[in-house]
Design a protein around this motif. Sequence first.
Motif, mmCIF file in Angstrom:
data_model
loop_
_atom_site.group_PDB
_atom_site.id
_atom_site.type_symbol
_atom_site.label_atom_id
_atom_site.label_comp_id
_atom_site.label_asym_id
_atom_site.label_seq_id
_atom_site.Cartn_x
_atom_site.Cartn_y
_atom_site.Cartn_z
ATOM 1 N N VAL A 298 -22.976 2.389 86.174
ATOM 2 C CA VAL A 298 -21.712 2.254 85.456
ATOM 3 C C VAL A 298 -21.368 0.782 85.247
ATOM 4 C CG1 VAL A 298 -19.279 2.914 85.450
ATOM 5 C CG2 VAL A 298 -20.969 4.449 86.425
ATOM 6 N N LYS A 299 -21.860 -0.067 86.140
ATOM 7 C CA LYS A 299 -21.591 -1.505 86.032
ATOM 8 C C LYS A 299 -22.523 -2.205 85.046
ATOM 9 C CE LYS A 299 -19.940 -1.855 90.767
ATOM 10 N NZ LYS A 299 -20.679 -1.809 92.040
ATOM 11 N N ILE B 117 -15.678 3.816 91.918
ATOM 12 C CA ILE B 117 -15.832 3.117 90.650
ATOM 13 C C ILE B 117 -14.800 3.587 89.616
ATOM 14 C CG2 ILE B 117 -17.564 4.688 89.642
ATOM 15 C CD1 ILE B 117 -17.900 0.948 89.357
ATOM 16 N N VAL B 118 -14.464 4.857 89.644
ATOM 17 C CA VAL B 118 -13.531 5.365 88.640
ATOM 18 C C VAL B 118 -12.115 4.944 88.959
ATOM 19 C CG1 VAL B 118 -12.844 7.375 87.317
ATOM 20 C CG2 VAL B 118 -14.956 7.418 88.569
ATOM 21 N N PRO C 138 -11.706 0.542 88.490
ATOM 22 C CA PRO C 138 -12.667 -0.049 87.560
ATOM 23 C C PRO C 138 -12.237 -1.458 87.148
ATOM 24 C CG PRO C 138 -11.203 1.440 86.401
ATOM 25 C CD PRO C 138 -10.753 1.425 87.822
ATOM 26 N N ASP C 139 -13.215 -2.334 86.927
ATOM 27 C CA ASP C 139 -12.876 -3.613 86.301
ATOM 28 C C ASP C 139 -12.706 -3.356 84.809
ATOM 29 O OD1 ASP C 139 -15.514 -3.881 84.990
ATOM 30 O OD2 ASP C 139 -16.211 -4.138 87.057
ATOM 31 N N THR D 236 -15.767 -2.161 82.826
ATOM 32 C CA THR D 236 -16.123 -0.787 83.153
ATOM 33 C C THR D 236 -15.175 0.187 82.453
ATOM 34 O OG1 THR D 236 -17.007 -1.460 85.290
ATOM 35 C CG2 THR D 236 -16.419 0.866 85.053
ATOM 36 N N LEU D 237 -13.912 -0.142 82.477
ATOM 37 C CA LEU D 237 -12.920 0.695 81.805
ATOM 38 C C LEU D 237 -13.237 0.796 80.312
ATOM 39 C CD1 LEU D 237 -10.416 2.336 82.366
ATOM 40 C CD2 LEU D 237 -9.031 0.286 82.030
#
Length: 281
Positions: free
Chosen positions: A125-126, A156-157, A160-161, A164-165
Amino acid sequence: TAMYAAKRAGRGRYQVYTPELDTRARDAELRHAVADGQLVLHFQPSVDLRDGTVVAVEALVRWDHPERGLLLPGAFIDLAEETGAIVPVGEWVLREACRQAVRWRAEVPAAAEIYLNVNLSPLQVKQSGLVEVVTGILDETGFPPGRLVLELTEGIVLEPDEATLDRLNSLCAMGVNIAVDDFGTGHAAINYLRLLPVTVLKVDRSYVTGIDDDPRAYAVAQAVVGLGAAFGMHVVAEGVETTAQADRLIEMGCRYAQGYLYHRPQPGDELTALLRRAGLP
Ligand code: C2E
Ligand code: CA
Ligand code: CA
Ligand code: CA
């Protein structure tokens, strides 16, 4: 300072190694396994609790190791996450799962209604190229984005940074669905849930265990299920093993479940028969 240990290497020969070297060797072995076709997928259906209808199948990776036999993810996913090998592994899983699901759709009419769930590791995801990878695989396989559910773990969800968002929102804009996996096991920054493009909440097995005989476990599960419902999400209870648990889940308004009570993870071709028998809408 390095810790040394003696390890058996081949027939009666011993070799000195460090843990770091071992990690590197295991990483190389796993990357080779991807290229060499040693990974396999099993698929576990989840069902509508009201009538047992299959609503989705989750792809679960296994490693058919030439010497050690069929390895479950617990034996290699942590290492893969640590070394970064999870990126090629995860890409293989997504491509292979989409290919299999396209075959089901060609062979079984009812499969058109079913969602395909694929786990994404935090490291995937990153990756800045995530959206391109997903788009590429969907284009290449012809699997419809609206039937894909990407399962992300809570950490992570929920925190999120910005990049990522953006990626999650891009996927959502393409029609891809996002699920929060193992809900309740991470840091519960619950407030984020309503800000994110999440449509599925998978309640961790640890919340299901005990709901049939422990009033407190029941109360906690009920609160989690209620939270998902309040956010308008599809709530899936994981790890349902007994009919008593299923009854309690129905009682508390949980609509979907996944667990050994219904279906175990199984190879894709075995599932074709099940989907054919299932008599789906
Ligand atoms: P998960 O995503 O929570 O997947 C569900 C796990 O629970 C699976 O274990 C499944 O076999 C097991 N399970 C299902 N029903 C029951 C039940 O009724 N009782 C019990 N005791 N267990 C049940 P599995 O296949 O060993 O996978 C373990 C974990 O490995 C997964 O947990 C997931 O976090 C990870 N994983 C699996 N495949 C992938 C993958 O392709 N990519 C990534 N990043 N992670 C994966
Ligand atoms: Ca999962
Ligand atoms: Ca899970
Ligand atoms: Ca779990």
